[in-house]
Write an enzyme that holds these catalytic residues in place. Structure first.
Site, mmCIF file in Angstrom:
data_model
loop_
_atom_site.group_PDB
_atom_site.id
_atom_site.type_symbol
_atom_site.label_atom_id
_atom_site.label_comp_id
_atom_site.label_asym_id
_atom_site.label_seq_id
_atom_site.Cartn_x
_atom_site.Cartn_y
_atom_site.Cartn_z
ATOM 1 N N SER A 113 0.812 -1.219 0.000
ATOM 2 C CA SER A 113 0.000 0.000 0.000
ATOM 3 C C SER A 113 0.847 1.271 0.000
ATOM 4 O O SER A 113 1.602 1.504 -0.918
ATOM 5 C CB SER A 113 -0.951 -0.045 1.206
ATOM 6 O OG SER A 113 -1.820 1.038 1.171
ATOM 7 N N HIS A 114 0.747 2.035 1.067
ATOM 8 C CA HIS A 114 1.390 3.345 1.144
ATOM 9 C C HIS A 114 2.806 3.257 1.693
ATOM 10 O O HIS A 114 3.460 4.280 1.852
ATOM 11 C CB HIS A 114 0.548 4.242 2.048
ATOM 12 C CG HIS A 114 0.278 3.590 3.373
ATOM 13 N ND1 HIS A 114 -0.532 2.488 3.486
ATOM 14 C CD2 HIS A 114 0.754 3.836 4.595
ATOM 15 C CE1 HIS A 114 -0.557 2.093 4.749
ATOM 16 N NE2 HIS A 114 0.214 2.892 5.450
ATOM 17 N N ASP A 277 -2.408 6.558 -3.425
ATOM 18 C CA ASP A 277 -1.236 5.941 -2.797
ATOM 19 C C ASP A 277 -0.627 4.828 -3.657
ATOM 20 O O ASP A 277 -0.986 4.661 -4.819
ATOM 21 C CB ASP A 277 -1.597 5.420 -1.404
ATOM 22 C CG ASP A 277 -2.443 4.155 -1.458
ATOM 23 O OD1 ASP A 277 -3.204 4.013 -2.436
ATOM 24 O OD2 ASP A 277 -2.340 3.311 -0.549
ATOM 25 N N ASP A 279 -0.938 1.627 -4.012
ATOM 26 C CA ASP A 279 -1.813 0.674 -4.709
ATOM 27 C C ASP A 279 -3.140 1.316 -5.122
ATOM 28 O O ASP A 279 -4.080 0.610 -5.503
ATOM 29 C CB ASP A 279 -2.043 -0.576 -3.861
ATOM 30 C CG ASP A 279 -2.692 -0.280 -2.529
ATOM 31 O OD1 ASP A 279 -2.572 0.864 -2.052
ATOM 32 O OD2 ASP A 279 -3.339 -1.181 -1.958
ATOM 33 N N ASP A 281 -5.618 2.718 -3.607
ATOM 34 C CA ASP A 281 -6.897 2.602 -2.897
ATOM 35 C C ASP A 281 -7.151 3.775 -1.957
ATOM 36 O O ASP A 281 -8.264 3.950 -1.468
ATOM 37 C CB ASP A 281 -7.019 1.252 -2.164
ATOM 38 C CG ASP A 281 -5.942 1.035 -1.121
ATOM 39 O OD1 ASP A 281 -5.001 1.863 -1.038
ATOM 40 O OD2 ASP A 281 -6.041 0.031 -0.391
ATOM 41 N N ARG A 282 -6.120 4.577 -1.694
ATOM 42 C CA ARG A 282 -6.331 5.754 -0.837
ATOM 43 C C ARG A 282 -6.490 7.005 -1.689
ATOM 44 O O ARG A 282 -6.032 7.041 -2.835
ATOM 45 C CB ARG A 282 -5.137 5.973 0.088
ATOM 46 C CG ARG A 282 -4.973 4.883 1.103
ATOM 47 C CD ARG A 282 -3.864 5.234 2.074
ATOM 48 N NE ARG A 282 -3.784 4.202 3.099
ATOM 49 C CZ ARG A 282 -3.225 4.372 4.285
ATOM 50 N NH1 ARG A 282 -2.686 5.532 4.596
ATOM 51 N NH2 ARG A 282 -3.197 3.383 5.158
ATOM 52 N N LYS A 376 -11.236 -0.159 -0.536
ATOM 53 C CA LYS A 376 -11.354 1.280 -0.680
ATOM 54 C C LYS A 376 -10.836 1.656 -2.060
ATOM 55 O O LYS A 376 -10.150 0.866 -2.702
ATOM 56 C CB LYS A 376 -10.619 2.006 0.432
ATOM 57 C CG LYS A 376 -9.166 1.684 0.551
ATOM 58 C CD LYS A 376 -8.637 2.231 1.874
ATOM 59 C CE LYS A 376 -7.240 1.757 2.144
ATOM 60 N NZ LYS A 376 -7.076 1.171 3.467
HETATM 61 C C1 G1P Z 1 -3.482 1.674 8.343
HETATM 62 C C2 G1P Z 1 -4.670 2.574 8.526
HETATM 63 C C3 G1P Z 1 -5.956 1.795 8.328
HETATM 64 C C4 G1P Z 1 -5.933 1.115 6.959
HETATM 65 C C5 G1P Z 1 -4.671 0.303 6.809
HETATM 66 C C6 G1P Z 1 -4.542 -0.286 5.416
HETATM 67 O O1 G1P Z 1 -3.518 0.628 9.290
HETATM 68 O O2 G1P Z 1 -4.654 3.177 9.802
HETATM 69 O O3 G1P Z 1 -7.048 2.667 8.440
HETATM 70 O O4 G1P Z 1 -7.054 0.296 6.803
HETATM 71 O O5 G1P Z 1 -3.525 1.112 7.051
HETATM 72 O O6 G1P Z 1 -4.496 0.707 4.434
HETATM 73 P P1 G1P Z 1 -2.669 0.648 10.649
HETATM 74 O O7 G1P Z 1 -1.233 0.880 10.274
HETATM 75 O O8 G1P Z 1 -3.191 1.806 11.452
HETATM 76 O O9 G1P Z 1 -2.939 -0.670 11.303
HETATM 77 ZN ZN ZN Z 2 -3.229 1.494 -0.227
#
Ligand code: G1P
Ligand code: ZN
Length: 543
Positions: A113-114, A277, A279, A281-282, A376
């Site tokens: 992801s991010h 982000d 992938d 999804d954000r 998302k």
């Molecule tokens: C974080 C975000 C959460 C999101 C997840 C995946 O998780 O806070 O809302 O669903 O990334 O993108 P966390 O690192 O807080 O467990």
């Molecule tokens: Zn992501």
């Protein structure tokens, strides 16, 4: 071609977190690391023989190698068909879309992801089930259990597949379809939103800057915004996906998307800015000199949803993660629908969406989505905003201010203390839990504690219970402080502190957010003893 069985040993720590298994690339490159986890996924699935799997990732370093390995293992396992995005690429929302459209058995998403990418960055793998969404906890628990007992994995010795050419291939008895990763997703977006109205908006000279952060959102944004919607070339910036995201942290918040924020400042700035982000999804939504808080974005989309064709008939319900602000709850109340409060992580929305109990979902972490898929969806949120702006002709900042005037403003911020000592973080949470029984009814700097607990969720659809999902202190005026540890980090622990204060008075909607929350920040620091326990006087990231 033949299938071989390779002996292996359990590797400790292959426990999926908030969103799949995430580790450093260096760990994923260790012998058998990926193979053990993939075999554990396959071994925990019932009835997958002959079925279709969808596969792809956000293109980060190690994506291609992992895709080739998984194809050979899927063939050895006996899947009938794998649909893989060209280049081994798929955004997370697009995989969800394709799983649903193809009626596939499930999918494998390769992404962290991010989190940053590159040889020293992070890699991740996540299994999605047939509804297109992340596997629920009972599935991820089963996968984790298999990683603890695994003794062998099976893999075909077939040569690599040409991932760059759309077409049909085969390994053993399994068909592989390399498909366009954008087409199905783009078609779905056209069903949901008024593309004619958005095209007309751009034709009238409306300007936009979409920052894809050198990640997988680029090809999707270019095809849809610059292609189908005729936004001027150059609307999408950092639109080429790179294996290391150009060295950037592909997390669309004002800190990491500083380049976008800089371009959105001043009279010459575009009318609308957005970012997605790693992938895709954000999403982050930005107006001219104006950042929209993700919790507000969810509430605003909900309040204006019927302007978009896909949501014309209204919403059945809204769902938000517990730390997300209660702005959406106020909209739900006005609409006469329910707002569900779930633990952090998109997987908790799946049942509500499948059961037709919620239409829109969101998290404070720049995640918004709906029942159109089971992830998302960054670009979806951006198109939703564009549809609303095209329909009502407002600017981002007017739309948000009018929303606050009607519903009140939920001042909101998240403070992250990244890469702190894991034992200290666990002790801090224990210290908070120990205080819970004595907090209710107490006065903290003039704020009366109405509720103090460790959030526990009972899924209203299947009755499953998730405990210890975050310590929350809710005050009599609705203000909240929430503490939880991240489940996605790969270094030490990350403490997340979420702060929210409600302000109904329209004349008080222009206070800088950190000032508006200063009392709560001080209370949180004291109750959790943050400085002494983490050794940090300031958070690493404030959003
Ligand atoms: C974080 C975000 C959460 C999101 C997840 C995946 O998780 O806070 O809302 O669903 O990334 O993108 P966390 O690192 O807080 O467990
Ligand atoms: Zn992501």
């Amino acid at each position: 071609m033949a299938t071989t069985t390779i002996s292996t040993q359990p590797i400790p720590g292959q426990k999926p977190g908030t969103s799949g298994l995430r580790k450093k690339v260096t760990i994923f490159r260790e012998p058998s690391y990926l193979e053990n986890f993939v075999q554990s996924i396959f071994d925990s699935l019932e009835g997958s023989q002959g079925q279709t799997l969808v596969l792809g990732g956000d293109g980060r370093f190690h994506n291609r190698v992992a895709v080739q390995t998984i194809l050979k293992m899927a063939a050895a396992h006996g899947f009938g068909r794998v649909m893989v995005g060209r280049g081994g690429l798929f955004s997370t929302p697009a995989i969800s879309c394709v799983i649903r459209k193809a009626g596939a058995f499930g999918g494998i998403v390769l992404s962290a992801s991010h989190n940053p990418g590159g040889p020293d960055g992070d890699f991740g793998i996540k299994y999605n089930v047939g509804n297109g969404g992340p596997a629920p906890e009972k599935v991820t628990d089963a996968i984790y259990a298999k990683t603890g007992t695994i003794r062998e994995y099976r893999i075909s010795d077939a040569p690599d597949v040409d991932l760059d050419t759309i077409g049909r291939y085969a390994i053993e008895n399994m068909t592989i379809d390399v498909i366009d990763p954008v087409a199905d997703y783009a078609a779905l977006m056209q069903d949901l939103f008024d593309f004619d109205a958005i095209r007309a908006l751009f034709a009238r000279g409306f300007t936009m800057r979409f920052d894809a952060m050198s990640a997988i959102g680029g090809p999707y944004a270019k095809t849809i915004l610059e292609g189908l919607l005729s936004a001027p070339a150059g609307t999408v910036t950092h639109g080429e996906p790179l294996e290391d995201f150009g060295g950037h942290h592909p997390d669309p918040n004002p800190v990491n998307a500083a380049d976008l924020i800089a371009h959105m400042s001043g009279a010459a700035a575009p009318d609308f800015g957005a970012a997605s982000d790693g992938d895709a999804d954000r999403n982050m939504i930005v107006g001219r000199d104006f950042c929209v808080a993700p919790s507000d974005s969810l509430a605003i989309l909900a309040a204006n949803a019927t302007l978009a064709p896909g949501y014309r008939d209204g919403l059945v319900g809204i769902a938000r993660s517990m730390p997300t602000s209660t702005a959406a709850d106020r909209v739900a109340a006005a609409l006469g629908i329910r707002c569900y409060e779930t633990p952090t992580g998109w997987k908790f929305f799946g049942n509500l969406l499948d059961a037709g109990m919620a239409t829109l979902c969101g998290e404070e972490s720049y995640g918004t989505g709906s029942n159109h898929i089971r992830e998302k969806d960054g670009l979806w949120a951006v198109l939703f905003w564009l549809n609303i702006l095209a329909a009502n002709g407002k600017t981002v900042d007017t739309l948000v201010r009018e929303h606050w005037a009607r519903f009140g403003r939920n001042y909101y911020s998240r403070h992250d203390y990244e890469a702190i000592d894991s034992a200290a973080a666990a002790a801090l949470m224990e210290h908070l839990r120990a205080q819970l029984p004595s907090l209710a009814g107490r006065d903290l700097d003039g704020y009366t504690v109405a509720l103090a607990d460790d959030f526990e969720y009972t899924d209203p659809v299947d009755g499953s219970v998730s405990k210890q999902q975050g310590v929350r202190i809710v005050f009599a005026d609705g203000s909240r402080i929430v503490f939880r540890l991240s489940g996605t980090g790969t270094e030490g622990a990350t403490l997340r502190l979420y702060l929210e204060r409600y302000e109904a008075d329209l004349t008080k909607h222009d206070i800088p957010t950190q000032t508006a929350l200063a009392d709560l920040i001080a209370i949180a620091g004291r109750v959790a003893d943050i400085a002494a326990r983490t050794g940090r006087t300031e958070p690493t990231v404030v959003t």
